[in-house]
Design an enzyme around this catalytic site. Structure first.
Site, PDB file in Angstrom:
ATOM      1  N   HIS A   4       0.839  -1.202   0.000  1.00 46.60           N
ATOM      2  CA  HIS A   4       0.000   0.000   0.000  1.00 46.60           C
ATOM      3  C   HIS A   4       0.874   1.253   0.000  1.00 46.60           C
ATOM      4  O   HIS A   4       0.834   2.076   0.918  1.00 46.60           O
ATOM      5  CB  HIS A   4      -0.928   0.002   1.217  1.00 46.60           C
ATOM      6  CG  HIS A   4      -1.882  -1.148   1.250  1.00 46.60           C
ATOM      7  ND1 HIS A   4      -2.675  -1.431   2.344  1.00 46.60           N
ATOM      8  CD2 HIS A   4      -2.181  -2.105   0.335  1.00 46.60           C
ATOM      9  CE1 HIS A   4      -3.407  -2.502   2.103  1.00 46.60           C
ATOM     10  NE2 HIS A   4      -3.117  -2.928   0.884  1.00 46.60           N
TER      11      HIS A   4
ATOM     12  N   ASP B  32      -9.816   3.426   0.012  1.00 52.45           N
ATOM     13  CA  ASP B  32      -8.422   3.279   0.442  1.00 52.45           C
ATOM     14  C   ASP B  32      -7.494   4.208  -0.320  1.00 52.45           C
ATOM     15  O   ASP B  32      -6.343   4.413   0.080  1.00 52.45           O
ATOM     16  CB  ASP B  32      -7.961   1.826   0.310  1.00 52.45           C
ATOM     17  CG  ASP B  32      -8.039   1.310  -1.109  1.00 52.45           C
ATOM     18  OD1 ASP B  32      -8.784   1.896  -1.913  1.00 52.45           O
ATOM     19  OD2 ASP B  32      -7.355   0.318  -1.413  1.00 52.45           O
TER      20      ASP B  32
END
Length: 402
Positions: free
Chosen positions: A125, A300
């Site tokens: 991420h 996200d």
């Protein structure tokens, strides 16, 4: 072998020595593999199932599992023990292993446990990290592999595809639950019933997640409209579905009209450069039907709706302008056993292949797709993407490896 049998007559009648067969050593390299308990917020998945552990142990790999690592996925310590794993109480014991298999990105307290020359598998991420995160990893001189960037032999991202499939199917199930509620929703069935207009679904983003959402929604009998600014993605989605659905570029007037009549809207945009663009304005949400639902899967990366804000599995939704918003960033963790099986199905054969190839260095040389996931190699940054984001210097992996 007798003295006589050491020689044979050649084609010209000459006496030639018989070739002696020498057993070559096997390339297989075993290692210790650690599965820590995930400590990231609401991360319920685990990297290996007991079945996966059993296969690895049969292939000579020692597996160390932290106690209760699989509890949230309903995999229990006695199952891992029966499969051949060693159960330990603390994460410190797990982090003595050669290879660490994680699900969530490394937290700073987990990085502190690393030792030199370990190999770490986890999600990265990258847009949610900072420069200090990578500097700290570099100091530990580990080899780090990002699950979401590993490619298979066909050029696809197996972990990303598996999690996207779960996310797509789960998003439709979640939307169905919210839409059917009488207190905040419309008490409406997601799908189609004879003589009644079908549920109208708008999907923004025709990537992997958007495609699986469309498949699941069509399976329920919903009327589906898909928006994306990449024409090749829209064409690919049509081919994947095997049928024609309404598709359009993200034109504000066309999108606004579709949102006004939509029962459920899925935000499924993805960006390789950080935040996804906001394509649903507050005014568009204000004009949506009361009791309709927005599932912003792209939360996200900031979310594609101006009215989206981060939620979690404990408080997953809120109502704004009479529209239900669901903005949980880690949807697969809501279904931890299914997601854990998917991860285990990826990790298990990969670990066997690495051992059979003779270790990580040999496997890196043999697998171009796997190299795509490596961003640190023995403490050296090898990812140009991280350089682009944070300005840290890198060296190409091919140069460092060879």
């Amino acid at each position: 072998m007798s003295e006589k049998s050491k020689y044979y007559l050649g084609p010209a009648g000459q006496l030639l020595p018989v070739e002696e067969k020498i057993e070559l050593p096997r390339k297989k390299k075993t290692f210790t593999l650690g599965v820590p308990r995930e400590i990231a917020f609401q991360e319920n998945r685990v990297s290996l199932s007991p079945d996966g552990v059993g296969i690895l142990v049969q292939n000579g790999i020692d597996v160390i599992v932290q106690s209760n690592a699989g509890k949230n996925a309903h995999f229990f310590d006695h199952e891992y023990i029966e499969a051949g794993a060693t159960i330990v109480e603390t994460a410190d014991e797990v982090y003595q292993c050669d290879v660490i298999l994680k699900v969530a990105p490394m937290l700073h307290e987990e990085i502190d446990k690393l030792r030199e020359n370990q190999m770490i598998f986890s999600a990265l991420h990258v847009t949610m990290q900072n420069v200090d995160y990578f500097k700290k990893l570099i100091q530990h001189k580990v080899t780090a592999i990002a699950l979401e960037f590993i490619k298979d032999n066909s050029g696809f991202f197996p972990v990303l595809v598996a999690m996207s499939e779960i996310t797509g199917m789960a998003a439709v199930q979640i939307a169905s639950e919210l839409l059917s509620r009488n207190d905040i929703g419309k008490g409406k069935l997601f799908g189609a019933v004879s003589g009644i207009s079908p549920c109208e679904v708008v999907i923004i983003g025709a990537g992997t997640v958007g495609t699986y959402i469309a498949k699941a929604a069509l399976g329920f009998g919903a009327e589906v409209k898909v928006f994306d600014n990449q024409m090749y993605k829209l064409r690919r989605l049509q081919m994947a579905l095997g049928r024609s659905v309404f598709t359009s570029i993200i034109h504000p007037k066309v999108l606004t009209k579709a949102l006004k009549s939509a029962d459920v809207v899925f935000g499924a945009l993805h960006s390789d450069k950080g935040r996804v663009p906001i394509v649903i304005t507050e005014e568009m949400v204000r004009e949506m039907k009361a009791g309709s639902v927005i599932i912003d899967v792209s939360i996200d990366q900031g979310g594609c709706s101006e009215t989206s804000r981060l939620t979690n599995h404990n408080e997953p939704y809120y109502v704004y302008y009479d529209v239900i918003h669901y903005c949980v960033p880690n949807i697969p963790s809501k279904y931890p056993q299914t997601a854990s099986y998917a991860l285990s199905n990826f990790f298990t054969p990969l670990m066997v292949d690495i051992a059979d190839e003779g270790g990580i260095e040999e496997y890196l040389k043999a697998s171009v797709g796997f190299r795509n996931g490596v961003y640190l190699y023995k403490g050296k940054l090898v990812s140009s993407m991280i350089t682009d984001f944070f300005g840290l210097p890198h060296q190409p992996l091919d140069i460092v490896l060879y």
